[in-house]
Design an enzyme around this catalytic site. Structure first.
Site, PDB file in Angstrom:
ATOM      1  N   LYS A  60       0.836  -1.204   0.000  1.00  0.00           N
ATOM      2  CA  LYS A  60       0.000   0.000   0.000  1.00  0.00           C
ATOM      3  C   LYS A  60       0.867   1.248   0.000  1.00  0.00           C
ATOM      4  O   LYS A  60       2.033   1.195   0.400  1.00  0.00           O
ATOM      5  CB  LYS A  60      -0.885   0.039   1.254  1.00  0.00           C
ATOM      6  CG  LYS A  60      -1.939  -1.026   1.244  1.00  0.00           C
ATOM      7  CD  LYS A  60      -2.647  -1.069   2.572  1.00  0.00           C
ATOM      8  CE  LYS A  60      -3.613  -2.247   2.602  1.00  0.00           C
ATOM      9  NZ  LYS A  60      -4.179  -2.469   3.906  1.00  0.00           N
ATOM     10  N   HIS A  72      -5.092  -0.846 -16.375  1.00  0.00           N
ATOM     11  CA  HIS A  72      -5.228  -2.233 -15.914  1.00  0.00           C
ATOM     12  C   HIS A  72      -5.310  -3.155 -17.133  1.00  0.00           C
ATOM     13  O   HIS A  72      -6.121  -2.905 -18.035  1.00  0.00           O
ATOM     14  CB  HIS A  72      -6.479  -2.372 -15.047  1.00  0.00           C
ATOM     15  CG  HIS A  72      -6.647  -3.752 -14.513  1.00  0.00           C
ATOM     16  ND1 HIS A  72      -5.853  -4.249 -13.500  1.00  0.00           N
ATOM     17  CD2 HIS A  72      -7.466  -4.767 -14.888  1.00  0.00           C
ATOM     18  CE1 HIS A  72      -6.197  -5.503 -13.266  1.00  0.00           C
ATOM     19  NE2 HIS A  72      -7.163  -5.845 -14.104  1.00  0.00           N
ATOM     20  N   ARG A 117       1.128  -0.858  -5.960  1.00  0.00           N
ATOM     21  CA  ARG A 117       0.628  -0.601  -4.605  1.00  0.00           C
ATOM     22  C   ARG A 117      -0.786  -0.070  -4.679  1.00  0.00           C
ATOM     23  O   ARG A 117      -1.142   0.606  -5.653  1.00  0.00           O
ATOM     24  CB  ARG A 117       1.482   0.453  -3.895  1.00  0.00           C
ATOM     25  CG  ARG A 117       2.789  -0.075  -3.444  1.00  0.00           C
ATOM     26  CD  ARG A 117       3.654   0.990  -2.840  1.00  0.00           C
ATOM     27  NE  ARG A 117       4.930   0.379  -2.546  1.00  0.00           N
ATOM     28  CZ  ARG A 117       5.227  -0.224  -1.404  1.00  0.00           C
ATOM     29  NH1 ARG A 117       4.376  -0.201  -0.396  1.00  0.00           N
ATOM     30  NH2 ARG A 117       6.391  -0.808  -1.234  1.00  0.00           N
TER      31      ARG A 117
HETATM   32  C1  GRF Z   1       1.147  -2.979 -17.405  1.00  0.00           C
HETATM   33  O1  GRF Z   1       0.792  -4.232 -17.920  1.00  0.00           O
HETATM   34  C2  GRF Z   1      -0.024  -2.318 -16.740  1.00  0.00           C
HETATM   35  O2  GRF Z   1      -1.251  -2.578 -17.347  1.00  0.00           O
HETATM   36  C3  GRF Z   1       0.023  -2.901 -15.370  1.00  0.00           C
HETATM   37  O3  GRF Z   1       1.387  -3.008 -15.064  1.00  0.00           O
HETATM   38  C4  GRF Z   1       2.148  -3.094 -16.277  1.00  0.00           C
HETATM   39  C5  GRF Z   1       3.145  -1.974 -16.283  1.00  0.00           C
HETATM   40  O4  GRF Z   1       4.034  -2.023 -17.356  1.00  0.00           O
HETATM   41  N1  GRF Z   1      -0.745  -2.092 -14.436  1.00  0.00           N
HETATM   42  P1  GRF Z   1       5.083  -0.842 -17.594  1.00  0.00           P
HETATM   43  O5  GRF Z   1       5.883  -0.690 -16.318  1.00  0.00           O
HETATM   44  O6  GRF Z   1       4.342   0.401 -17.952  1.00  0.00           O
HETATM   45  O7  GRF Z   1       5.932  -1.346 -18.722  1.00  0.00           O
END
Ligand code: GRF
Length: 204
Positions: free
Chosen positions: A66, A112, A94
Site C-alpha cells: 500500500k 489495468h 501498490r
Molecule cells: C502494465 O501491464 C499495466 O497494465 C500494469 O502493469 C504493467 C506496467 O508495465 N498495471 P510498464 O511498467 O508500464 O511497462
C-alpha cells in the site's frame, strides 16, 4: 489545457514511455513533472533519467502493498512541490489510499491489463486465458477507493489466440496499453468529459 503529470511506477515503465513519445510527437498536450518509483532500481527511473525528467525513489517501507502513512505524505508533498495536477499510475504495484485520492480528487488514473470489470487484481491476462476468454484487453480508469473499480475512460480489446501463452497475450495487450494511456490523457487535456456517477461521458 497542458496536463502536469506525476507518474508513479514500479517496473519497466513502458507506459510512461508511450506518454513521453506522445508528448514528443506533439499529440498530447502534457508534460511529465516528476516520476516516482517505489523500487530503487526500477527501469522506469532509468527511462526518466534518459529523458531528463525529474525522478525519485519513494521509500514506502514498512508497507509492502500500500501507499500509506509517511510514504503517502511524502508522495503527496513531492507531487505538489512539482506542480503536478494529474497522477498517472503506470505499473505502480501498490494500492493507493484515500489521502492521495483526496489530494488529487478525480485526477488519479490507472491502467489495468483487462477489460474491467472482468479480472481485477494481478496477472489478469493469465486469468483471462485460464477462463477461456476469446477477447482480452486493457482499461484506463479513474482511481476510486476500490481495487480497479473506478470510472472507465478508455478500453481497447485484443483477440485471444488459440496458441497464446500468458506472455504472448500480455505482449499483445501491452501494445494497446501504449495507445490507450495517451488517448485517455488526451481526453483529460481536452476537458471534454464529465464524470456522471460511475460513467465518464465524453464529448468529442
Ligand atoms: C502494465 O501491464 C499495466 O497494465 C500494469 O502493469 C504493467 C506496467 O508495465 N498495471 P510498464 O511498467 O508500464 O511497462
Amino acid at each position: 489545457m497542458k496536463l502536469k503529470l506525476g507518474v508513479l511506477g514500479s517496473g519497466a515503465g513502458s507506459n510512461m514511455q508511450s506518454i513521453v513519445d506522445a508528448i514528443d510527437a506533439g499529440t498530447l498536450d502534457a508534460e511529465i513533472r516528476i516520476v516516482l518509483a517505489d523500487v530503487q532500481d526500477a527501469k522506469i527511473l532509468e527511462r526518466a533519467r534518459r529523458h531528463s525528467i525529474p525522478c525519485r525513489y519513494l521509500d514506502c517501507a514498512p508497507w509492502k502493498t500500500k501507499l500509506e502513512g509517511r510514504a503517502e505524505e511524502d508522495c503527496i508533498r513531492i507531487l505538489k512541490e512539482a506542480g503536478v495536477d494529474t497522477v498517472v499510475l503506470a505499473g505502480f504495484m501498490r494500492i493507493v489510499k484515500p489521502g492521495l485520492l483526496e489530494a488529487y480528487k478525480n485526477r488519479v488514473l490507472n491502467i489495468h491489463p483487462a477489460l474491467l470489470p472482468a479480472f481485477p487484481g494481478v496477472h489478469s491476462w493469465t486469468q483471462a486465458l485460464d477462463y477461456g476468454c476469446k477477447v482480452a484487453g486493457v482499461t484506463v480508469h479513474f482511481v476510486d477507493a476500490g481495487t480497479d473499480t473506478g470510472p472507465i475512460i478508455v478500453q481497447k480489446a485484443v483477440p485471444v489466440l488459440e496458441d497464446d501463452t500468458p506472455e504472448t497475450l500480455h505482449a499483445r495487450i501491452q501494445v494497446q496499453e501504449h495507445v490507450a494511456y495517451p488517448e485517455a490523457l488526451r481526453i483529460l487535456a481536452s476537458r471534454a468529459y464529465r464524470i456522471e456517477g460511475r460513467r465518464v461521458a465524453i464529448s468529442r
